[in-house]
Design an enzyme around this catalytic site. Sequence first.
Site, mmCIF file in Angstrom:
data_model
loop_
_atom_site.group_PDB
_atom_site.id
_atom_site.type_symbol
_atom_site.label_atom_id
_atom_site.label_comp_id
_atom_site.label_asym_id
_atom_site.label_seq_id
_atom_site.Cartn_x
_atom_site.Cartn_y
_atom_site.Cartn_z
ATOM 1 N N ARG A 72 11.838 -76.137 -52.636
ATOM 2 C CA ARG A 72 10.701 -76.460 -51.782
ATOM 3 C C ARG A 72 10.194 -77.869 -52.046
ATOM 4 O O ARG A 72 9.299 -78.343 -51.342
ATOM 5 C CB ARG A 72 9.553 -75.499 -52.075
ATOM 6 C CG ARG A 72 9.507 -74.308 -51.196
ATOM 7 C CD ARG A 72 8.169 -73.642 -51.381
ATOM 8 N NE ARG A 72 7.864 -72.785 -50.288
ATOM 9 C CZ ARG A 72 8.148 -71.472 -50.257
ATOM 10 N NH1 ARG A 72 8.763 -70.910 -51.254
ATOM 11 N NH2 ARG A 72 7.818 -70.767 -49.218
ATOM 12 N N ARG A 128 -0.284 -59.214 -47.024
ATOM 13 C CA ARG A 128 -0.146 -60.031 -48.247
ATOM 14 C C ARG A 128 -1.423 -60.823 -48.486
ATOM 15 O O ARG A 128 -1.995 -61.374 -47.541
ATOM 16 C CB ARG A 128 1.028 -61.012 -48.073
ATOM 17 C CG ARG A 128 2.280 -60.563 -48.788
ATOM 18 C CD ARG A 128 3.491 -61.377 -48.429
ATOM 19 N NE ARG A 128 3.367 -62.813 -48.622
ATOM 20 C CZ ARG A 128 4.372 -63.672 -48.462
ATOM 21 N NH1 ARG A 128 5.562 -63.224 -48.104
ATOM 22 N NH2 ARG A 128 4.211 -64.949 -48.650
ATOM 23 N N ARG A 133 -1.027 -73.004 -47.420
ATOM 24 C CA ARG A 133 0.445 -72.912 -47.471
ATOM 25 C C ARG A 133 1.094 -73.858 -46.473
ATOM 26 O O ARG A 133 2.077 -74.510 -46.795
ATOM 27 C CB ARG A 133 0.884 -71.470 -47.188
ATOM 28 C CG ARG A 133 0.661 -70.574 -48.378
ATOM 29 C CD ARG A 133 0.637 -69.126 -47.977
ATOM 30 N NE ARG A 133 1.897 -68.623 -47.512
ATOM 31 C CZ ARG A 133 2.034 -67.589 -46.670
ATOM 32 N NH1 ARG A 133 0.964 -66.989 -46.189
ATOM 33 N NH2 ARG A 133 3.214 -67.172 -46.320
HETATM 34 P P1 AP5 Z 1 7.345 -67.010 -50.022
HETATM 35 O O1 AP5 Z 1 7.345 -65.577 -50.261
HETATM 36 O O2 AP5 Z 1 8.632 -67.739 -50.031
HETATM 37 O O3 AP5 Z 1 6.525 -67.245 -48.698
HETATM 38 P P2 AP5 Z 1 6.670 -68.304 -47.520
HETATM 39 O O4 AP5 Z 1 7.614 -69.419 -47.598
HETATM 40 O O5 AP5 Z 1 5.259 -68.653 -47.276
HETATM 41 O O6 AP5 Z 1 7.404 -67.502 -46.453
HETATM 42 P P3 AP5 Z 1 6.972 -66.196 -45.891
HETATM 43 O O7 AP5 Z 1 7.473 -65.065 -46.700
HETATM 44 O O8 AP5 Z 1 5.502 -66.230 -45.588
HETATM 45 O O9 AP5 Z 1 7.665 -66.257 -44.453
HETATM 46 P P4 AP5 Z 1 9.126 -65.923 -43.948
HETATM 47 O O10 AP5 Z 1 9.742 -67.167 -43.428
HETATM 48 O O11 AP5 Z 1 9.916 -65.116 -44.928
HETATM 49 O O12 AP5 Z 1 8.727 -65.036 -42.680
HETATM 50 P P5 AP5 Z 1 8.932 -63.480 -42.386
HETATM 51 O O13 AP5 Z 1 10.387 -63.187 -42.205
HETATM 52 O O14 AP5 Z 1 8.152 -62.636 -43.310
HETATM 53 O O15 AP5 Z 1 6.412 -67.764 -51.090
HETATM 54 C C1 AP5 Z 1 5.156 -67.264 -51.424
HETATM 55 C C2 AP5 Z 1 4.504 -68.126 -52.488
HETATM 56 O O16 AP5 Z 1 5.312 -68.135 -53.692
HETATM 57 C C3 AP5 Z 1 4.305 -69.613 -52.157
HETATM 58 O O17 AP5 Z 1 3.153 -69.842 -51.400
HETATM 59 C C4 AP5 Z 1 4.230 -70.220 -53.561
HETATM 60 O O18 AP5 Z 1 2.980 -69.957 -54.145
HETATM 61 C C5 AP5 Z 1 5.280 -69.420 -54.326
HETATM 62 N N1 AP5 Z 1 6.620 -70.012 -54.246
HETATM 63 C C6 AP5 Z 1 7.713 -69.442 -53.689
HETATM 64 N N2 AP5 Z 1 8.779 -70.262 -53.801
HETATM 65 C C7 AP5 Z 1 8.343 -71.383 -54.438
HETATM 66 C C8 AP5 Z 1 8.969 -72.588 -54.819
HETATM 67 N N3 AP5 Z 1 10.274 -72.826 -54.560
HETATM 68 N N4 AP5 Z 1 8.222 -73.533 -55.449
HETATM 69 C C9 AP5 Z 1 6.926 -73.320 -55.717
HETATM 70 N N5 AP5 Z 1 6.266 -72.192 -55.364
HETATM 71 C C10 AP5 Z 1 6.960 -71.223 -54.736
HETATM 72 O O19 AP5 Z 1 8.265 -63.439 -40.912
HETATM 73 C C11 AP5 Z 1 6.877 -63.670 -40.754
HETATM 74 C C12 AP5 Z 1 6.313 -62.723 -39.671
HETATM 75 O O20 AP5 Z 1 6.872 -63.045 -38.399
HETATM 76 C C13 AP5 Z 1 6.656 -61.249 -39.909
HETATM 77 O O21 AP5 Z 1 5.558 -60.492 -39.491
HETATM 78 C C14 AP5 Z 1 7.880 -61.006 -39.001
HETATM 79 O O22 AP5 Z 1 7.960 -59.656 -38.561
HETATM 80 C C15 AP5 Z 1 7.596 -61.947 -37.842
HETATM 81 N N6 AP5 Z 1 8.803 -62.538 -37.265
HETATM 82 C C16 AP5 Z 1 9.908 -62.987 -37.927
HETATM 83 N N7 AP5 Z 1 10.820 -63.509 -37.055
HETATM 84 C C17 AP5 Z 1 10.250 -63.402 -35.816
HETATM 85 C C18 AP5 Z 1 10.681 -63.773 -34.490
HETATM 86 N N8 AP5 Z 1 11.875 -64.360 -34.292
HETATM 87 N N9 AP5 Z 1 9.838 -63.523 -33.471
HETATM 88 C C19 AP5 Z 1 8.633 -62.925 -33.666
HETATM 89 N N10 AP5 Z 1 8.169 -62.552 -34.897
HETATM 90 C C20 AP5 Z 1 8.975 -62.785 -35.947
#
Ligand code: AP5
Length: 216
Positions: free
Chosen positions: A88, A160, A171
């Site tokens: 990241r 969450r 974020r």
């Molecule tokens: P992390 O868990 O990695 O969270 P994020 O990057 O914020 O990603 P998300 O899990 O929120 O989103 P996603 O892309 O997986 O979306 P999802 O598939 O769920 O990180 C969390 C925390 O950990 C960070 O803030 C930080 O503190 C720490 N961290 C992690 N890695 C780090 C690193 N490398 N360095 C430093 N800190 C770190 O989909 C989202 C929603 O949209 C769902 O409801 C889903 O059903 C819906 N959805 C998905 N696709 C579609 C579509 N095509 N159309 C409509 N809806 C959709």
Amino acid sequence: MQVVFLGLPGAGKGTQAANITQDFGIPHIATGDMFRSAIAAGTPLGKEVQGYLDAGLLVPDELTIRVVRERLQAPDAQNGFLLDGFPRTQPQAVALDEMLAEISRPLTHVLYLVVSQEELLSRLTGRRVCKKCGASYHVIFNPSRVENVCDRCGGELITRPDDEPKAVAVRLRENMQRTEELAAFYAARGLLAKIDGEQPIGHVYDEIWRTLRGET
Ligand code: AP5
Ligand code: ZN
């Protein structure tokens, strides 16, 4: 196949990762999931990172790199992996290159899921995740068959803590510029595939599937 998944919070990385690991037989290594498991288990790592996650801030590089380095040494990561949420930052990207050079397994693909900020906001505020297996749902776009119950494991669906509006804003701010920089870094090396993440979930996966198969 060594794959990195890039994309802003809510872009759909976790949702798509489930299909990729199943079809391509590579483990899904998600730093966010690893941190959340550590928090749920009350480990020293969990205690150290909880404040960062709840606030939406990035965990310090040194700690994150250490966690990934250990995970990549596990037997199931020796024949490829899907890294979700790492790297990241630029120092994390450099550290990853070093780790992969040591095992002579360079990255093969970097998938960048591109989604507008407006769409990200509505996805994150409507997201529900399984307390037990981490599966991701959305109250409108991807609902579970039974309200608040996971289709896969029957676990309870919850919001969450970092999907609260204040943490979501942090974020996005933390990740926006860094994600663009990483995309440029991997594009310059010919590894980047941009995927339109605003299509329906199945269409996004079709595009990913074709990219990983080398058909685009
Ligand atoms: P992390 O868990 O990695 O969270 P994020 O990057 O914020 O990603 P998300 O899990 O929120 O989103 P996603 O892309 O997986 O979306 P999802 O598939 O769920 O990180 C969390 C925390 O950990 C960070 O803030 C930080 O503190 C720490 N961290 C992690 N890695 C780090 C690193 N490398 N360095 C430093 N800190 C770190 O989909 C989202 C929603 O949209 C769902 O409801 C889903 O059903 C819906 N959805 C998905 N696709 C579609 C579509 N095509 N159309 C409509 N809806 C959709
Ligand atoms: Zn579940």
